[in-house]
Design an enzyme around this catalytic site. Structure first.
Site, PDB file in Angstrom:
ATOM      1  NE  ARG A  88      -2.810  -1.643   3.244  1.00 40.37           N
ATOM      2  CZ  ARG A  88      -2.595  -1.175   4.455  1.00 40.37           C
ATOM      3  NH1 ARG A  88      -2.631   0.177   4.830  1.00 40.37           N
ATOM      4  NH2 ARG A  88      -2.181  -1.900   5.290  1.00 40.37           N
ATOM      5  N   GLY A 228      -4.137  -3.810  -2.446  1.00 40.24           N
ATOM      6  CA  GLY A 228      -4.297  -2.697  -1.032  1.00 40.24           C
ATOM      7  C   GLY A 228      -4.609  -1.412  -1.878  1.00 40.24           C
ATOM      8  CB  SER A 277       0.914  -6.098   9.555  1.00 41.83           C
ATOM      9  OG  SER A 277       1.974  -5.169   9.367  1.00 41.83           O
ATOM     10  CB  CYS A 279       0.700  -8.803  15.670  1.00 40.83           C
ATOM     11  SG  CYS A 279       1.969  -7.165  15.985  1.00 40.83           S
ATOM     12  N   GLY A 280       0.280 -12.010  14.266  1.00 44.30           N
ATOM     13  CA  GLY A 280      -0.381 -13.077  14.298  1.00 44.30           C
ATOM     14  C   GLY A 280      -2.055 -13.149  13.932  1.00 44.30           C
ATOM     15  NE  ARG A 394      -0.527  -9.148   0.986  1.00 39.78           N
ATOM     16  CZ  ARG A 394      -1.141  -9.021   2.371  1.00 39.78           C
ATOM     17  NH1 ARG A 394      -2.142  -9.472   2.476  1.00 39.78           N
ATOM     18  NH2 ARG A 394      -0.609  -7.917   2.953  1.00 39.78           N
TER      19      ARG A 394
HETATM   20  C1  SPV Z   1      -3.104  -5.342   4.975  1.00 42.47           C
HETATM   21  O1  SPV Z   1      -2.274  -4.602   4.845  1.00 42.47           O
HETATM   22  O2  SPV Z   1      -3.917  -5.127   6.240  1.00 42.47           O
HETATM   23  C2  SPV Z   1      -4.125  -6.093   4.259  1.00 42.47           C
HETATM   24  C3  SPV Z   1      -3.588  -6.162   2.713  1.00 42.47           C
HETATM   25  O3  SPV Z   1      -4.756  -6.972   4.422  1.00 42.47           O
HETATM   26  S1  SPV Z   1      -3.975  -4.777   1.770  1.00 42.47           S
HETATM   27  O4  SPV Z   1      -4.928  -5.222   0.702  1.00 42.47           O
HETATM   28  O5  SPV Z   1      -2.900  -4.107   1.264  1.00 42.47           O
HETATM   29  O6  SPV Z   1      -4.681  -3.847   2.867  1.00 42.47           O
END
Ligand code: SPV
Ligand code: MN
Length: 632
Positions: A88, A228, A277, A279-280, A394
């Site tokens: 993103r 994203g 992200s 963190c499980g 992904r």
């Molecule tokens: C995240 O980054 O929180 C995701 C993937 O789930 S994204 O589609 O890039 O947001």
């Protein structure tokens, strides 16, 4: 009077496509498609309904147009995003905000409406020239339910369109059935990958812009492909939904939905969970033996006094790194089957099979990946060695392929009744593996708002720096944080049985600097929470919540994992660290002050009272308080 685009649309659409659009008799929708048909000027426009033919056609076009290629398993495809477009783009993702609202939105990445709108209009002018584009209809959440938000996606990327057919519920029929006042309310997404190179990747990354207009429920995304950034229904819709939810008194959270299964007691208990992200989050949603409903985004509504949640999505856009036969058997097995999966930014070997980091098999020395033609040791222009796959590579796959899907919850129009909420951060030295809040408000303020994640050696910069991450939702909160936090608190007012709130921390380190608990222990903390919800266990009161008794955890470790759990480990893990906690609360206060100076005093008062409570305990018991010092 809005402009009549009929002639223009007829000139760019087949009769069948035009008829599909016209059958919806929705002037606002017609105006949206017509405006961008003129402004972006595509060669042709294909309109999809919910049919299997249209779904297949979109996939086939993604392949014909070179945005995807078929792999050794013919139902599987590979897509690469441009080098530099594999995550993103936070910097260029902005809210378009009317001048009068700007002071309020200072801490959120915003741009003045007129200026931003002019910029995005200029970037998107003629951007689809020569391209065939597609229009699709979707629903966030189940269709025809109290949760439904209808959406329209207009895109020139058939990869984006293909991904959305996997990830969301097609809702042409829902649009067809809409009544008059409803017809005005839907989210609109316009996307262009822009000019493409010979690999089908976006060229003009310097003109990548994602501008979100929460005032009119429209998002413009230009010159990008990474899901994203490009997929309207995912993180763009989420920001619009958070804003709408705030106005209407419901919640949109960055959470999984799952069910903890207690076979012995014949119980199924629904949990939602937010984890920053790394963190499980996914691994908690996928704990072996439990059931998954969704892995990323949930809507919460109060239905007849009950806390109900849906997964807004139909598929998962999961991180593939470290998915292997041992750690993630269910997902791994599904990725090995000949069924519809889009892999992105992984390596395709000479055998036309996908390879990624942490896959647990030996990858080939050459192939094609997000970099282009790839050989072991190859370096990019910055001189960095290019790995076999991107760390954010992904897979895009329907959720109902998974054996552990909770069909009942996945399909329920009224969602599931949630009894537990988990907030899991990453810290090596402060919070305990699991702690319960005495009530909902405390949960929001001490568990959700205080979430942090510590940087690891996998990210750039110094290790061990704590990043605040309230509700693990900060990237998507689309109005001031203090108000959002108050809305979270208020959501449960008047509810008969609000869920119990728990914190998790899987990353506590021992004196030797090593993690104290194994990956499997997640199951224990979850089942302690499950038991607490049903009144099975006593707990000890600490200044920040309630923690387990040793004997209960020891039983859980034995029953679920056939492992011994030593009392020494328990004592270390569940020691209350006063100064560390005070520091954590001070960081949270400072962060809220920065993000939203208008955060209500009530919130700061709560944190200050907690700090006082901790200081009192510190005077009585010392800085590190062993669980044995607390009373049940
Ligand atoms: C995240 O980054 O929180 C995701 C993937 O789930 S994204 O589609 O890039 O947001
Ligand atoms: Mn997410």
């Amino acid at each position: 009077m809005s402009k009549n685009y009929e002639q223009l649309l007829k000139s760019k659409m087949s009769e069948a496509s035009f008829n599909k659009l016209a059958a919806l008799s929705n002037p606002k929708l017609m105006a949206f498609v017509g405006f961008f048909a003129e402004h972006c000027d595509p060669k042709s426009i294909y309109v999809c309904d919910d049919s299997a033919e249209d779904t297949r056609y979109v996939r086939d076009q993604a392949i014909v147009k070179g945005e995807e290629a078929v792999l050794a398993h013919p139902e599987q495809t590979i897509h690469w995003d441009g080098y530099g477009d594999q995550a993103r783009d936070k910097e260029n993702t902005k809210f378009l905000v009317y001048k009068e609202n700007l002071p309020n939105m200072k801490a959120l990445n915003s741009i003045e409406y007129e200026q931003g709108h002019a910029e995005i209009m200029s970037i998107s002018k003629g951007i689809m020239r020569g391209k065939d584009v597609v229009v699709q209809f979707f629903s966030e959440g189940p269709t025809e339910s109290p949760f439904t938000i209808p959406c329209i996606q207009f895109t020139d990327s058939w990869y984006v369109a293909h991904s959305e057919f996997i990830l969301y519920r097609s809702a042409y029929n829902h649009f067809l059935k809409m009544n008059d006042p409803e017809k005005d309310h839907f989210f609109r997404f316009i996307h262009s990958a822009g000019e493409l190179d010979e690999r089908g990747c976006t060229v003009n990354l310097d003109k990548r812009r994602i501008y979100m207009d929460t005032q009119n429920n429209i998002v413009y995304s230009m010159n990008d492909q990474y899901a994203g950034n490009s997929i309207g229904l995912k993180k763009h819709a989420m920001r619009l939904a958070i804003n709408q939810a705030g106005k209407e008194g419901w919640l949109c959270e960055h959470m999984f939905v799952m069910a903890a299964v207690n076979k012995k007691k014949n119980r199924k208990t629904y949990f939602c969970g937010a984890y920053p992200s790394a963190c499980g989050k996914t691994s908690t949603a996928m704990i072996p033996g439990e059931k998954i409903v969704g892995d990323d985004i949930a809507y919460f509504r109060n239905l007849d006094g009950e806390f109900r949640a849906v997964n807004v999505e139909f598929g998962m856009f999961g991180i593939i790194k470290d998915v292997n036969a041992k750690d993630d058997p269910v997902i791994f097995e599904n990725l090995m089957k000949n069924q519809e999966v889009i892999f992105s930014n992984v390596l395709v070997g000479p055998d036309n099979k996908p390879y990624w980091l942490g896959m647990g098999v030996t990858p080939p020395d050459e192939g094609k990946n997000h970099f282009g033609a790839w050989k072991k040791g190859v370096k990019d222009v910055k001189g960095n060695e290019v790995d076999i796959a991107h760390g954010n590579a992904r897979y895009t796959m329907r959720l109902d392929y998974l054996d552990n899907i909770d069909k009942e919850g996945f399909e329920a129009k009224d969602g599931v009744m949630v009894e537990g909420i988990l907030y899991g951060g990453r810290d090596s030295d402060t919070t305990v593996p699991v702690e319960e809040s005495p009530d909902w408000k405390d949960g929001v303020l001490l568990k959700a708002a205080t979430l942090e994640s510590e940087t690891t050696s996998a990210t750039l910069g110094a290790e061990g720096v704590r990043k605040p991450s309230p509700m693990a939702n900060l990237d998507f909160v689309s109005y001031p944080l203090g108000t959002y936090t108050m809305n979270n608190i208020r959501f449960c007012e008047g509810m008969k049985n609000p869920p119990k709130v728990f914190s998790n921390n899987y990353f506590m380190k021992g004196p030797d600097g090593k993690f104290m608990t194994s990956k499997l222990a997640k199951k224990i903390w979850l089942h302690w929470a499950e038991g607490r919800i049903h009144g099975d266990y006593e707990a000890l009161d600490t200044p920040t919540g309630k923690i387990p008794l040793y004997a209960d955890l020891n039983d859980l470790f034995k029953n679920y994992l056939d492992e011994d759990f030593s009392e020494a480990d328990y004592t270390y893990l569940f020691t209350f660290r006063c100064t560390k906690w005070i520091e954590k609360l001070e960081r949270t206060k400072a962060f809220y002050t920065k993000m939203d100076p208008d955060t209500p005093k009530e919130i700061f008062d709560y944190w200050n009272e907690t700090i006082e409570k901790i200081k009192t305990a510190r005077e009585q018991f010392g800085d590190e308080i062993k669980p044995g010092d607390f009373k049940a």
